[in-house]
Design an enzyme around this catalytic site. Sequence first.
Site, short mmCIF file in Angstrom:
data_model
loop_
_atom_site.label_atom_id
_atom_site.label_comp_id
_atom_site.label_asym_id
_atom_site.label_seq_id
_atom_site.Cartn_x
_atom_site.Cartn_y
_atom_site.Cartn_z
N GLU A 176 0.80 -1.22 0.00
CA GLU A 176 0.00 0.00 0.00
C GLU A 176 0.83 1.28 0.00
OE1 GLU A 176 -3.30 0.06 -0.38
OE2 GLU A 176 -3.22 -2.12 -0.52
N SER A 222 -60.37 -10.53 18.12
CA SER A 222 -60.88 -10.86 19.45
C SER A 222 -59.79 -11.01 20.50
CB SER A 222 -61.71 -12.14 19.39
OG SER A 222 -62.88 -11.94 18.61
#
Length: 704
Positions: free
Chosen positions: A122, A392
């Site tokens: 790098e 319900s």
Amino acid sequence: MLAADAWLDSSLYEFWQALGQAYTRFQDFMSIFHVAGFRRAVVEVVSDGFSFLAIGCVLMTALALPAFDTTASGEFNKAEDYSVVFLDRFGAEIGRRGIRSDDSVALADMPDYLIKATLATEDRRFYEHFGIDVVGTLRALMSNAQGERSIQGGSSITQQLAKNLFLTPERNLERKIKEAFLSIWLEWHYSKDDILKLYFDRAYMGGGNHGVVAAADYYFGKTVQDINLAEAAMLAGLFKAPGNYAPHVDLAAARGRANLVLSNMVAAGFLTEGQVTAARRHPATPISRAADANSPNYFLDWAFEQSKVLIERGQQATNNFVVRTTIDTTLQKYAEEAVVSTVREGAEQYDVEQAAMVVTDTSGAIRAMVGGTDYAKSQFNRAIVSTRQPGSAYKIFVYSEALEQLGLTPADMITDRPVCIGDWCPQNYGRNYKGTVTLASAFAQSLNTVPVTLSIKTGRDTIAELSHRMGLQADYPVTRSLALGVASVSVLDMTSSYAVLANHGFKTQAYGITRMTTLSGDKVYEIDPEAPRERVLSETTVANMNSMLRGVITGGTGRRADVPGVPVAGKTGTTSSYRDAWFCGFTGNYVATVWFGNDDYHPTNNLTGGTLPAIAWQKFMAYAHTNIDIQPVFGVDFVPEPVIVADTDATVLEEEIIQRPPSLTPGAARKLVDLADRFAATLETTTPVADQASVPADRPTQGL
């Protein structure tokens, strides 16, 4: 007039004379600076240089202003929010969310060959340049112009770090200019080692990993200190393009890139060819990540959002955390199996595609969460969204408020007859009326006119208020049809609401996190199990409600949910259009809510809460209550059968290791049945024709 004219003429003459003399003196002064020949060329170059320098300073200042603004806050970019490792209730890792990141390893503790591999690939002049590698940039530009593939990038490590810390991923000239200024800013404020450490911690390494420490654990199952040269080369090769070189994406490309990194180390003089030979012959091999697919992913998604709230509340400096959850992986598998198998069995008959389930213990700790039938196909968590009507199943709020406010009991009589609120006149499921019935009977049969009558007496606002105190969190309009469940709820909130009845009337909000720490062990959050709880319902109301909920199982709409030998209490729920079907209930050990429906809201084929939801609920509870102590339910007249322990030799007990016997899951049972059928078919095809008459037809089955 003649005198005035003379004065004007003389004044003008004197003015022009004075102006001419001044100009002459100026020319005499400037003649001092007059140069000719070679000296003039030098002066022109210098003067133009100062001019361009001034222009350049102004331009550089203008370009640097955005970079100054970027660093003004002194904060770095959040690395994709947070990195959280999740553990189950027993401390075993069950998955991760957010980024995978770990900044706990110092640069001095990282392998020397990992550092050299990164620098060789790098930024070989990292310790020499001022943040921008001019030589490397020119070399990369020349290589690109010649159409060559450079083995080294043009951006320095400092520039890459500046991009990761401060900038967004887009590629344009403005970002490159900012990147250059920020690189110099980093070099001014941090040492080279600090910059390299930040780079190793923040660089994206593929697979959701940020930093070499997390990547080493994810790809190789090792700490970064334990990786070998081949693995270090593979990690160093990920910085350039992790999406292309990640070993779990393309192992061949990852190994090819690692081989190039080894060549870079030799070219940079860090290692000799002989030292990298072994790494070339034995390239790195990543571990399998197939087990991640078996994680409780719906629960982890929800727990990650809850974790972020706790983290932001604590304002932690790190972004790496460990979270201890309440999930029980065994119960989670049972819940998934119950939901998925029931959907498959009834999908065609009832035209239903999705289901969700949440299971807690009676104190609110979430033991299982199923947000759908297939996480790989849809990550939408149907267990936590408040977009469905409970039908319900909502009636527990109506009856609880009536028992609390009006002092009613399950044995009190009430008339089931037509009732209207304005022009709205609800009807029962069978479009008939039962006349005078007890509250318990009306509740068990899920009559609609009775809760509407009760809501008129108690007021609908008080019912809505009670539902929020019990556990519903989403706001909804209070309409005249509220008593029949026309409200927006979630599976999770309905579980919390029913848990109030399972927990003697105390508020029991579902929770999934018990403890959170940083990677270094610093406590961020811990639940207080002894914290006082708010009483929502009186013990009398709870006892009466639980007895009525038990009646739903023994003689009402929820008979399919009954578990032999276990005190079960619950309630079915079905919307009028059959878009949603529910079963909510509890035992003395667990509380669970199941929902069935379709994502596009199209109606099912007459699916009710007493069919598939009750069946899935019963399947899970039957699994969950195997080989455990059955607890009673408050207010329910049901005595669980005692656990019988056979007499045995005490010396044998000392030698044996006591453990929970394994339970046979439905999936395993189906496999055994399928295997039996295969054996039977094989025996039939392989038995000689002459012998088949003497072979009993049931022999294969009896043998199995």
